[in-house]
Design a protein around this motif. Sequence first.
Motif, PDB file in Angstrom:
ATOM      1  N   THR A 134     -75.266 -23.680  13.251  1.00 33.02           N
ATOM      2  CA  THR A 134     -75.909 -23.514  11.948  1.00 33.02           C
ATOM      3  C   THR A 134     -76.803 -22.284  11.979  1.00 33.02           C
ATOM      4  O   THR A 134     -77.172 -21.796  13.045  1.00 33.02           O
ATOM      5  N   GLY A 135     -77.149 -21.798  10.798  1.00 38.57           N
ATOM      6  CA  GLY A 135     -78.052 -20.664  10.741  1.00 38.57           C
ATOM      7  C   GLY A 135     -78.237 -20.129   9.344  1.00 38.57           C
ATOM      8  O   GLY A 135     -77.637 -20.609   8.383  1.00 38.57           O
ATOM      9  N   GLN A 136     -79.079 -19.119   9.238  1.00 41.58           N
ATOM     10  CA  GLN A 136     -79.404 -18.475   7.967  1.00 41.58           C
ATOM     11  C   GLN A 136     -78.467 -17.313   7.656  1.00 41.58           C
ATOM     12  O   GLN A 136     -78.627 -16.657   6.648  1.00 41.58           O
ATOM     13  N   ALA A 137     -77.514 -17.048   8.520  1.00 41.83           N
ATOM     14  CA  ALA A 137     -76.603 -15.921   8.322  1.00 41.83           C
ATOM     15  C   ALA A 137     -75.820 -16.088   7.029  1.00 41.83           C
ATOM     16  O   ALA A 137     -75.567 -17.202   6.576  1.00 41.83           O
ATOM     17  N   GLY A 138     -75.419 -14.976   6.447  1.00 43.81           N
ATOM     18  CA  GLY A 138     -74.618 -15.015   5.225  1.00 43.81           C
ATOM     19  C   GLY A 138     -73.158 -15.286   5.542  1.00 43.81           C
ATOM     20  O   GLY A 138     -72.654 -14.886   6.592  1.00 43.81           O
ATOM     21  N   ILE A 139     -72.473 -15.937   4.617  1.00 44.62           N
ATOM     22  CA  ILE A 139     -71.067 -16.280   4.828  1.00 44.62           C
ATOM     23  C   ILE A 139     -70.210 -15.031   5.011  1.00 44.62           C
ATOM     24  O   ILE A 139     -69.300 -15.003   5.850  1.00 44.62           O
ATOM     25  N   ASP A 140     -70.500 -13.961   4.255  1.00 44.72           N
ATOM     26  CA  ASP A 140     -69.738 -12.720   4.391  1.00 44.72           C
ATOM     27  C   ASP A 140     -69.956 -12.083   5.759  1.00 44.72           C
ATOM     28  O   ASP A 140     -69.010 -11.572   6.371  1.00 44.72           O
ATOM     29  N   ALA A 141     -71.197 -12.118   6.247  1.00 41.89           N
ATOM     30  CA  ALA A 141     -71.504 -11.532   7.555  1.00 41.89           C
ATOM     31  C   ALA A 141     -70.803 -12.291   8.679  1.00 41.89           C
ATOM     32  O   ALA A 141     -70.262 -11.678   9.605  1.00 41.89           O
ATOM     33  N   VAL A 142     -70.786 -13.608   8.601  1.00 40.04           N
ATOM     34  CA  VAL A 142     -70.130 -14.413   9.630  1.00 40.04           C
ATOM     35  C   VAL A 142     -68.619 -14.192   9.581  1.00 40.04           C
ATOM     36  O   VAL A 142     -67.967 -13.992  10.611  1.00 40.04           O
ATOM     37  N   GLN A 149     -69.199 -23.478   6.048  1.00 44.73           N
ATOM     38  CA  GLN A 149     -69.637 -24.232   4.875  1.00 44.73           C
ATOM     39  C   GLN A 149     -71.108 -23.951   4.584  1.00 44.73           C
ATOM     40  O   GLN A 149     -71.963 -24.190   5.439  1.00 44.73           O
ATOM     41  N   PRO A 150     -71.409 -23.452   3.368  1.00 40.71           N
ATOM     42  CA  PRO A 150     -72.818 -23.308   2.983  1.00 40.71           C
ATOM     43  C   PRO A 150     -73.410 -24.675   2.674  1.00 40.71           C
ATOM     44  O   PRO A 150     -72.751 -25.512   2.062  1.00 40.71           O
ATOM     45  N   GLN A 151     -74.641 -24.896   3.138  1.00 39.37           N
ATOM     46  CA  GLN A 151     -75.332 -26.165   2.875  1.00 39.37           C
ATOM     47  C   GLN A 151     -76.818 -25.889   2.661  1.00 39.37           C
ATOM     48  O   GLN A 151     -77.541 -25.644   3.618  1.00 39.37           O
ATOM     49  N   GLY A 152     -77.243 -25.909   1.433  1.00 34.10           N
ATOM     50  CA  GLY A 152     -78.664 -25.756   1.113  1.00 34.10           C
ATOM     51  C   GLY A 152     -79.314 -24.505   1.659  1.00 34.10           C
ATOM     52  O   GLY A 152     -80.377 -24.583   2.261  1.00 34.10           O
ATOM     53  N   GLY A 153     -78.712 -23.361   1.484  1.00 34.12           N
ATOM     54  CA  GLY A 153     -79.299 -22.106   1.957  1.00 34.12           C
ATOM     55  C   GLY A 153     -78.995 -21.797   3.413  1.00 34.12           C
ATOM     56  O   GLY A 153     -79.402 -20.768   3.922  1.00 34.12           O
ATOM     57  N   ARG A 154     -78.322 -22.690   4.099  1.00 34.05           N
ATOM     58  CA  ARG A 154     -77.930 -22.476   5.491  1.00 34.05           C
ATOM     59  C   ARG A 154     -76.409 -22.586   5.597  1.00 34.05           C
ATOM     60  O   ARG A 154     -75.768 -23.147   4.727  1.00 34.05           O
ATOM     61  N   LEU A 155     -75.891 -22.058   6.662  1.00 35.85           N
ATOM     62  CA  LEU A 155     -74.464 -22.196   6.933  1.00 35.85           C
ATOM     63  C   LEU A 155     -74.250 -23.201   8.053  1.00 35.85           C
ATOM     64  O   LEU A 155     -75.028 -23.261   8.997  1.00 35.85           O
TER      65      LEU A 155
END
Length: 128
Positions: A68-76, A109-115
């Motif tokens: 999990t983390g704060q990284a953006g979906i596009d960046a990952v 999967q994005p979940q509440g501001g986190r991935l």
Amino acid sequence: MTHLIRGPRALLSAVLFIFACGLAPVPALAAFVPGTEDVPLAPGLVAAPDDALVFDNPTGRIVQSTATGQAGIDAVTRFYAETLPQLGWTRGADGRWTRQAEVLDIAIQPQGGRLTVRFQLSPRDPAP
């Protein structure tokens, strides 16, 4: 006088000297998906090492892990699209990655501001 760096030991010595003198920042050690030593963890993701399920059998290894983390979906997504081919992985039309006798599924999967990123590594089905 010109000094040439010859050979891997000399190059390593030069790099260590530069870091020791504070001329360059020390790079972070590469992190890998728990249960693997060859699937990198994208920057910004953190995995709980106790979360991995690892099973080895004669047909290959099975690994299930979550990060999990704060990284953006596009960046990952971009990280894996750029990094995995360099490690010998090929992306299939179904979005799964294959290498030799293994298949890697990565679900983001994005979940509440986190991935939440789920990794599943398993043996590839033999060809019929």
